[in-house]
Write an enzyme that holds these catalytic residues in place. Structure first.
Site, PDB file in Angstrom:
ATOM      1  N   TYR A   1      -2.706  -3.262 -10.395  1.00 45.28           N
ATOM      2  CA  TYR A   1      -2.618  -2.878  -8.974  1.00 45.28           C
ATOM      3  C   TYR A   1      -1.754  -3.881  -8.191  1.00 45.28           C
ATOM      4  O   TYR A   1      -0.892  -3.484  -7.401  1.00 45.28           O
ATOM      5  CB  TYR A   1      -4.037  -2.782  -8.389  1.00 45.28           C
TER       6      TYR A   1
ATOM      7  N   VAL B   1       1.179  -3.537   4.013  1.00 44.22           N
ATOM      8  CA  VAL B   1       1.108  -4.811   4.745  1.00 44.22           C
ATOM      9  C   VAL B   1       2.417  -5.582   4.778  1.00 44.22           C
ATOM     10  O   VAL B   1       2.549  -6.526   5.557  1.00 44.22           O
ATOM     11  CB  VAL B   1       0.035  -5.784   4.209  1.00 44.22           C
TER      12      VAL B   1
ATOM     13  N   SER C   1       0.798  -1.233   0.000  1.00 47.53           N
ATOM     14  CA  SER C   1       0.000   0.000   0.000  1.00 47.53           C
ATOM     15  C   SER C   1       0.823   1.272   0.000  1.00 47.53           C
ATOM     16  O   SER C   1       0.276   2.351  -0.231  1.00 47.53           O
ATOM     17  CB  SER C   1      -0.933   0.014   1.207  1.00 47.53           C
TER      18      SER C   1
ATOM     19  N   TYR D   1      -5.237   4.405   7.449  1.00 48.28           N
ATOM     20  CA  TYR D   1      -6.518   3.684   7.514  1.00 48.28           C
ATOM     21  C   TYR D   1      -7.364   4.174   8.682  1.00 48.28           C
ATOM     22  O   TYR D   1      -7.432   5.360   8.946  1.00 48.28           O
ATOM     23  CB  TYR D   1      -6.297   2.166   7.595  1.00 48.28           C
TER      24      TYR D   1
ATOM     25  N   LYS E   1       0.439   3.415  -2.975  1.00 51.09           N
ATOM     26  CA  LYS E   1      -0.789   4.178  -3.269  1.00 51.09           C
ATOM     27  C   LYS E   1      -0.592   5.690  -3.419  1.00 51.09           C
ATOM     28  O   LYS E   1      -1.074   6.273  -4.389  1.00 51.09           O
ATOM     29  CB  LYS E   1      -1.856   3.865  -2.208  1.00 51.09           C
TER      30      LYS E   1
END
Ligand code: GLN
Length: 426
Positions: free
Chosen positions: A188, A258, A63, A240, A66
């Site tokens: 992705y 992660v 992530s 998050y 992103k």
């Protein structure tokens, strides 16, 4: 000897024993990560880099990709068009939540999976291959070196990533994803499988912090407004459903992944990265969160912390002849936080004469020194003494103290004249 590295080392040592959290295993290939791996890297706006622990071991971006792909989509389409397709509101949900606006199917923000998948599809390209190549090129420019894909991690996620594929299909049916769901999910997964080290991540974070300019290569990777927008979304959504608590405690735009990567950026100040695979319940790396908490407090890194005080702090660095002696003189003013401290240490290094030399730190116009910089300056002065230099500090208050139980290795005076005179006398 370098006090910035020493600070990172100390935080690293202090948190190595932290055994909470668990390595992610829902992508089978990630389950083999070593929970003891732990590295911290920091890059300043001058492009200086500092490291402690495991900072050269490759792992996948996940992530942490992103924000960088979001910055690329912004530069391709402009903010208005991107906003029409992906929101910027914190979802308060987990990273893999099905968080779509009712009616439009628009994902809440680009930092959760749904929004990141939609963002990937926005990158301008004539084919899926070209889209990924553009993403990889841009990620490489952020890092300042050519990055590659961990094919085993990519294959592992492609084989098990049904939830992300489902998100892509949902968005396609709601009209918020116009591209092919399978191809988009695969692109992705590929961007998530791009391999980096903690040292790379610190450069990438520093590039966002420096208005989109890579401070190591000097390349403008994205336009400044897009770097600022990316940092803004990281600040509100990057951690998050723990983003609020993170902003309260640490106060920096950040993004976790992660595989154990975590970046944080001090706008116009530094980029920092931590690698440590065990994650907490929100999916954020336990040691990364703890390390940034300590560093933020020690160096006053919170972005809401006295945001107006950013005047030049190191106002002079020179070699002068005083009573026939060659003396290195560094002058500072105002508040010594991280950026100022890093500049001060460099200035001292630049003006220190050959051994046995003389160095004066004129801190008479300094009004406050944070604990991290104070300890670091004591270490710099100790090091000068150890190498046979004569060092003196001029200050109105005892900002720089010796560690408890250690003799002070430098002299302290109220004025610069007294400090210079003492230095020249021996
Ligand atoms: N590739 C991972 C996923 O989509 C990235 C998630 C993350 O790093 N939080 O599940």
């Amino acid at each position: 000897m370098d006090p910035v590295t020493d600070s990172l080392d100390e935080v690293h040592r202090r948190l190595s024993g932290l055994r909470d959290g668990a390595v992610a295993d829902y992508i089978p290939e990630l389950a083999g990560a070593d929970p003891d791996d732990f590295g911290i890297a920091l890059v300043s706006m001058a492009g200086h880099s500092y490291r402690a622990g495991t900072t050269d071991k490759p792992f996948t971006l996940q992530s942490v990709s992103k924000p960088f792909v979001y910055a690329l989509a912004l530069s391709d389409l402009g903010v208005d068009e991107v906003l029409r397709r992906v929101g910027v509101e914190p979802s308060g949900d987990a990273f893999n939540a099905i968080s779509l606006e009712s009616g439009t199917g628009r994902p809440a923000n680009p930092m959760i999976n749904a929004g990141a998948i939609a963002t990937t599809a926005l990158v301008r390209a004539g084919s899926a291959e070209e889209r990924f190549r553009r993403i990889l090129d841009r990620l490489s420019a952020f890092a300042g070196r050519t990055l590659d894909v961990d094919e085993a991690v990519h294959a592992s996620e492609a084989a098990t990533g049904d939830r992300n594929r489902a998100l892509a299909y949902l968005m396609r049916s709601a009209g918020s994803l116009r591209a092919d769901p399978e191809e988009t999910a695969d692109t992705y997964f590929r961007q998530c499988a791009v391999r980096v080290t903690a040292a790379d991540l610190a450069v990438m974070a520093a590039t966002l912090a420096d208005g989109g300019r890579n401070p190591v290569t000097g390349v403008q990777v994205v336009a400044e407004p897009d770097a600022v927008r990316t940092l803004a979304v990281m600040a509100t959504c990057g951690m998050y459903d723990a983003a609020g608590r993170w902003m309260l405690d640490v106060g920096l735009p950040a993004k976790s992944g992660v595989s154990g990567g975590l970046i944080a950026a001090g706008p116009a100040r530094f980029g920092v990265a931590v690698y440590s695979p065990p994650l907490d319940a929100s999916g954020n790396p336990v040691r990364g969160v703890a390390a940034l908490g300590v560093l933020s407090e020690r160096f006053g890194l919170h972005i809401m912390h006295r945001p107006g005080l950013r005047a030049a702090t190191v106002t002079g660095a020179e070699r002068l002849a005083y009573d026939g002696r060659d003396i290195g003189l560094v002058t500072a003013q105002g508040v010594l936080e991280f950026t100022e401290f890093e500049a001060l240490v460099h200035a001292v290094r630049e003006v220190t004469p050959t051994v046995p030399g003389r160095v004066v730190l004129d801190l008479t116009a300094v009004t406050e020194v944070l604990p991290g910089p104070a300890a670091g300056m004591a270490a710099v002065l100790d090091d000068l003494a150890e190498r046979g230099h004569r060092a003196a500090v001029a200050a109105q208050e005892p900002f720089v103290r010796a560690d408890a139980g250690r003799p002070r290795t430098w002299e302290v005076f109220r004025t610069r004249q007294e400090a210079l005179a003492w230095c020249a006398s021996g």
